[in-house]
Design a protein around this motif. Structure first.
Motif, PDB file in Angstrom:
ATOM      1  N   VAL A 180      30.295  22.465  24.702  1.00 42.91           N
ATOM      2  CA  VAL A 180      29.372  22.681  25.807  1.00 42.91           C
ATOM      3  C   VAL A 180      30.165  23.041  27.050  1.00 42.91           C
ATOM      4  CG1 VAL A 180      27.478  21.689  27.145  1.00 42.91           C
ATOM      5  CG2 VAL A 180      27.851  20.933  24.790  1.00 42.91           C
ATOM      6  N   THR A 229      21.543  28.184  15.724  1.00 43.95           N
ATOM      7  CA  THR A 229      20.943  26.860  15.603  1.00 43.95           C
ATOM      8  C   THR A 229      21.915  25.896  14.949  1.00 43.95           C
ATOM      9  OG1 THR A 229      19.963  27.355  13.450  1.00 43.95           O
ATOM     10  CG2 THR A 229      18.607  27.791  15.383  1.00 43.95           C
ATOM     11  N   GLY A 230      21.763  24.644  15.299  1.00 40.42           N
ATOM     12  CA  GLY A 230      22.509  23.577  14.650  1.00 40.42           C
ATOM     13  C   GLY A 230      21.595  22.885  13.665  1.00 40.42           C
ATOM     14  N   SER A 248      20.898  23.295  25.449  1.00 33.31           N
ATOM     15  CA  SER A 248      21.282  23.690  26.810  1.00 33.31           C
ATOM     16  C   SER A 248      20.337  23.088  27.845  1.00 33.31           C
ATOM     17  CB  SER A 248      21.275  25.211  26.958  1.00 33.31           C
ATOM     18  OG  SER A 248      22.270  25.793  26.182  1.00 33.31           O
ATOM     19  N   VAL A 263      26.203  26.582  25.160  1.00 36.93           N
ATOM     20  CA  VAL A 263      26.419  25.733  23.989  1.00 36.93           C
ATOM     21  C   VAL A 263      26.838  26.612  22.816  1.00 36.93           C
ATOM     22  CG1 VAL A 263      25.335  24.144  22.352  1.00 36.93           C
ATOM     23  CG2 VAL A 263      24.725  24.045  24.772  1.00 36.93           C
ATOM     24  N   ARG A 264      27.933  26.214  22.160  1.00 37.48           N
ATOM     25  CA  ARG A 264      28.395  26.900  20.953  1.00 37.48           C
ATOM     26  C   ARG A 264      28.448  25.891  19.816  1.00 37.48           C
ATOM     27  NH1 ARG A 264      31.682  28.111  24.941  1.00 37.48           N
ATOM     28  NH2 ARG A 264      33.499  27.030  24.117  1.00 37.48           N
ATOM     29  N   ILE A 265      28.106  26.357  18.627  1.00 35.94           N
ATOM     30  CA  ILE A 265      28.120  25.509  17.431  1.00 35.94           C
ATOM     31  C   ILE A 265      29.097  26.121  16.440  1.00 35.94           C
ATOM     32  CG2 ILE A 265      26.751  24.529  15.563  1.00 35.94           C
ATOM     33  CD1 ILE A 265      24.292  24.864  17.404  1.00 35.94           C
ATOM     34  N   LEU A 302      29.483  20.712  18.400  1.00 32.87           N
ATOM     35  CA  LEU A 302      29.095  21.408  19.622  1.00 32.87           C
ATOM     36  C   LEU A 302      30.248  21.507  20.611  1.00 32.87           C
ATOM     37  CD1 LEU A 302      25.733  19.546  20.287  1.00 32.87           C
ATOM     38  CD2 LEU A 302      26.017  21.771  19.220  1.00 32.87           C
ATOM     39  N   ASP A 313      17.824  24.695  18.120  1.00 36.94           N
ATOM     40  CA  ASP A 313      18.323  25.893  18.771  1.00 36.94           C
ATOM     41  C   ASP A 313      19.245  25.526  19.927  1.00 36.94           C
ATOM     42  OD1 ASP A 313      17.722  28.295  20.938  1.00 36.94           O
ATOM     43  OD2 ASP A 313      17.797  28.959  18.846  1.00 36.94           O
ATOM     44  N   THR A 314      20.240  26.355  20.200  1.00 34.89           N
ATOM     45  CA  THR A 314      21.181  26.089  21.284  1.00 34.89           C
ATOM     46  C   THR A 314      20.484  26.077  22.648  1.00 34.89           C
ATOM     47  OG1 THR A 314      21.791  28.422  21.365  1.00 34.89           O
ATOM     48  CG2 THR A 314      23.219  26.951  20.095  1.00 34.89           C
ATOM     49  N   GLU A 315      19.405  26.815  22.801  1.00 29.17           N
ATOM     50  CA  GLU A 315      18.666  26.814  24.071  1.00 29.17           C
ATOM     51  C   GLU A 315      18.057  25.446  24.352  1.00 29.17           C
ATOM     52  OE1 GLU A 315      17.146  28.009  27.668  1.00 29.17           O
ATOM     53  OE2 GLU A 315      18.593  29.044  26.410  1.00 29.17           O
TER      54      GLU A 315
END
Length: 119
Positions: free
Chosen positions: A70, A2-3, A20, A60-62, A68, A15-17
């Motif tokens: 993407v 999560t970010g 996304s 997506v990566r944090i 981020l 959340d990255t989802e």
């Protein structure tokens, strides 16, 4: 993963989802993009994703500083300039994600997985 977005009221975890899903739908609004793609493990071919599964074509990566990165796997329309479509995608999605989440987009990587003729 999560970010976290911090404001006067506290901390908001995203959340990255969620990012996304949002990024996938924002990308589909860009001219020249037919859809998001996923690679089939069985035959190695790109498959067009539809509906709620567009987030499978987005990664997506944090990082530690809450920035981020993407990755998009897209299928574009036949006959459009790839560079123009990709630049439009990057600028549009970067603006919309930063506006939506208040998180900084460090990088957007685009992988063109296929070309489709649209009617």
């Amino acid at each position: 993963m999560t970010g976290n977005v911090e404001n006067a009221s506290g901390i908001i975890s995203v959340d990255t989802e969620v990012i996304s899903q949002f990024a996938g739908h924002a990308a589909l609004d860009c001219f020249g993009i037919v859809g998001m793609a996923t690679l089939s493990m069985r035959d190695g071919l790109a498959k067009l994703l539809k509906g709620d599964s567009v987030s499978k074509g987005v990664n997506v990566r944090i990082d530690e500083e809450n920035n981020l990165t993407v990755d998009f796997h897209i299928i574009i329309a036949y006959g459009v300039n790839i560079m123009t479509v990709v630049n439009n995608l990057k600028s549009t999605v970067k603006y919309q994600i930063e506006d939506y989440t208040s998180m900084k987009v460090e990088a957007i990587n685009v992988y063109v997985e296929g070309v489709r003729v649209i009617d």
